[in-house]
Each structure stands twice: as C-alpha cells, then as structure tokens.
Design an enzyme around this catalytic site. Sequence first.
Site, mmCIF file in Angstrom:
data_model
loop_
_atom_site.group_PDB
_atom_site.id
_atom_site.type_symbol
_atom_site.label_atom_id
_atom_site.label_comp_id
_atom_site.label_asym_id
_atom_site.label_seq_id
_atom_site.Cartn_x
_atom_site.Cartn_y
_atom_site.Cartn_z
ATOM 1 N N THR A 1 4.783 -7.743 -88.252
ATOM 2 C CA THR A 1 5.243 -8.349 -89.507
ATOM 3 C C THR A 1 4.448 -7.857 -90.713
ATOM 4 O O THR A 1 5.004 -7.698 -91.803
ATOM 5 C CB THR A 1 5.183 -9.885 -89.414
ATOM 6 O OG1 THR A 1 6.010 -10.322 -88.331
ATOM 7 C CG2 THR A 1 5.681 -10.532 -90.694
ATOM 8 N N ILE B 1 10.297 -9.802 -85.036
ATOM 9 C CA ILE B 1 9.733 -8.660 -85.766
ATOM 10 C C ILE B 1 8.281 -8.536 -85.328
ATOM 11 O O ILE B 1 7.400 -9.251 -85.826
ATOM 12 C CB ILE B 1 9.835 -8.818 -87.294
ATOM 13 C CG1 ILE B 1 11.282 -8.982 -87.739
ATOM 14 C CG2 ILE B 1 9.202 -7.609 -87.987
ATOM 15 C CD1 ILE B 1 11.464 -9.168 -89.245
ATOM 16 N N ASP B 2 8.039 -7.653 -84.387
ATOM 17 C CA ASP B 2 6.666 -7.371 -83.972
ATOM 18 C C ASP B 2 6.096 -6.356 -84.953
ATOM 19 O O ASP B 2 6.632 -5.260 -85.102
ATOM 20 C CB ASP B 2 6.664 -6.808 -82.549
ATOM 21 C CG ASP B 2 5.258 -6.542 -82.051
ATOM 22 O OD1 ASP B 2 4.394 -7.400 -82.268
ATOM 23 O OD2 ASP B 2 5.022 -5.469 -81.466
ATOM 24 N N ASP C 1 10.281 -11.362 -79.541
ATOM 25 C CA ASP C 1 9.520 -11.213 -80.783
ATOM 26 C C ASP C 1 10.493 -10.634 -81.804
ATOM 27 O O ASP C 1 10.906 -9.476 -81.695
ATOM 28 C CB ASP C 1 8.327 -10.279 -80.599
ATOM 29 C CG ASP C 1 7.334 -10.378 -81.757
ATOM 30 O OD1 ASP C 1 7.771 -10.751 -82.865
ATOM 31 O OD2 ASP C 1 6.151 -10.079 -81.559
ATOM 32 N N GLU D 1 8.849 -16.168 -80.828
ATOM 33 C CA GLU D 1 7.572 -16.314 -81.522
ATOM 34 C C GLU D 1 7.615 -17.385 -82.596
ATOM 35 O O GLU D 1 6.668 -18.147 -82.768
ATOM 36 C CB GLU D 1 7.148 -14.983 -82.159
ATOM 37 C CG GLU D 1 5.824 -15.111 -82.897
ATOM 38 C CD GLU D 1 5.321 -13.807 -83.483
ATOM 39 O OE1 GLU D 1 4.154 -13.776 -83.896
ATOM 40 O OE2 GLU D 1 6.098 -12.837 -83.529
ATOM 41 N N ASP E 1 4.670 -10.704 -77.296
ATOM 42 C CA ASP E 1 4.098 -9.419 -77.687
ATOM 43 C C ASP E 1 4.210 -8.380 -76.583
ATOM 44 O O ASP E 1 4.290 -7.181 -76.848
ATOM 45 C CB ASP E 1 2.609 -9.576 -78.024
ATOM 46 C CG ASP E 1 2.346 -10.497 -79.193
ATOM 47 O OD1 ASP E 1 2.981 -10.295 -80.244
ATOM 48 O OD2 ASP E 1 1.511 -11.402 -79.063
#
Length: 291
Positions: free
Chosen positions: A117, A114-115, A112, A91, A239
């Site tokens: 954030t 840190i999905d 990702d 990402e 995502d």
Amino acid sequence: MIPACGADVAAVREGDVMVSSQPSADELLELAVRVARGAADTARRMRAEGVSAVATKSTVTDVVTAADRAVEMQVIAALREVRPDDAVLGEEYGAAAGGVASGPGSVRWILDPIDGTVNYLYGLPQYAVSLAAEVDGVVVAGVVRNAATGDEWTATRGGGAWRDGRRLAGSTETDLGQALVATGFGYDPARRSHQAGVVAGLIAHVRDIRRFGAAALDLCLAAEGRVDAYYEKGLNAWDQAAGGLVATEAGLVFSGLDGAPPGPDLVIAAPPALFAPLHERLAKLDAAGGP
C-alpha cells in the site's frame, strides 16, 4: 487460457466460472485469477484517479487507502456470487465480511487487496492483489497479480508455479555469498530497528539486499529466480498465502526458523542449496526475535 475479466461481479458470471461445491485446485485457481484480474483493474484505475481517504492502522506509517477497502469488498462480492458459503479472510475487514468455513472440504479465501500500500500511495509500480484458496486449512491455489504492471504468478498444490506459461523453478545459485536476498520491514519503529540490525549482520555475507515493499511480490520474485532468496519477520496470512504457495511449488523451501512453519515470527523462502546457510545466519542474528 483464462480470459481477463472486468471489475464487476457480472464479469465473473459471464465467464461461466461456476465452481462446484467440492472444487478442484484448478477450478479454484480459475476463479481466483478472474477475480484478481478484475480487482487489479480497479486498484490501477483508482490509483490513476488519485489516492483518496488515506488513513492509518497499526502505526502512523501503516497506511490504508479507500482503494484497499474498495478492492477487498469487490473481491468478497465476486466470490460470494459464485461460492456464497465460502469463508473469506481479508486484510482490511478480517473474517467479518466472509462466510464460515466448516466441515470437510470447506474453502477459505485469503486476500490481500493491495499488498504494498505504501508503494501504491507513492505511485511505485510494486503493488499487488494476492488471493489464495485454502481447503481444510491447506492452501491449494493462489494468484498474485502486480496491478501496476499486469505481471501475474499462479500456483496449485502439486501442479507447479507458473508465469506467462513458463513453469518456475527458483534460483540456481548455490553460494550464499553470491545471493541477492530480498526482505522487508515492519511498521513499528522498534521492530524496524531490530530488523535493520539483522540486515547489518547479513549484508556482508550475501551479494546484496533488496527491499521492494510487497511481500507477495517478493515471494514470487524468489520463485522466479529474480532474487535468490527472501526472508521477513511479521507477515500475516494474507501476506504469504498465495506467494508462499508459488514459492513452494517452484521448489523453494518455505519455512520459519528451526522447523517452525512460516508465520509472523519469520518467513524464509530459498532454494534448498541456499536455505541451510541463510537459515543458519538468520538464526545467529536472532531474525525471529525483537518486538
């Protein structure tokens, strides 16, 4: 059983995870789990130390932290140590930091770091590392790990979706009016306004709506049956890659509208009995439309 690893690349090497050039889905998953666990440890530690270097991306509400970037670079370094020729799509850095996937059997990792954030920024315990392995353009293995809680979901194509040794099968609900449906909202104000209109039109036709703020976790919760279904507009590959495989392998229909593949226009994940009525309602509400 796959042991946990530390945050550094050496932990991957010490685990003897040397994946062959033509890996199986299980081999790729084993590597993904080890790397994701170390990345989640780093994300949690950096959150405990305090969020730093907060910047914005697409809008002033679309945030990125130093931890997002640090975790992504850690994962890329760990994957390169074991499989240096694989491509990585992340990402924060896109494809710039990865290799180039080419030729039959080529592997691309979709990450990702840190999905969720914004949840991370506020200290809410719904943020995850999501890592999937794609072979010849098809996602074959994926892991989603909630860095705040340690909850972990895994899947391989054709091998089922799992959490804590339990195979997942989604919700048994058959009545949309009794379904708890998860969704999410974009960062652009105009898009959020359109999405709010969709929710307003849907909420009277379902049990209730939930918004947790992390698409990968939403997909895994739907796979586990902790929500009955999920939909959202605006998702990128990172995502949905790992969470989408978890949902699919749990038996959910994972699709866009009108037979389109799941993608930025719309993602729907629902058990077969709920998919058709939810799809019909979302189509009437123009859930894939708007900005």
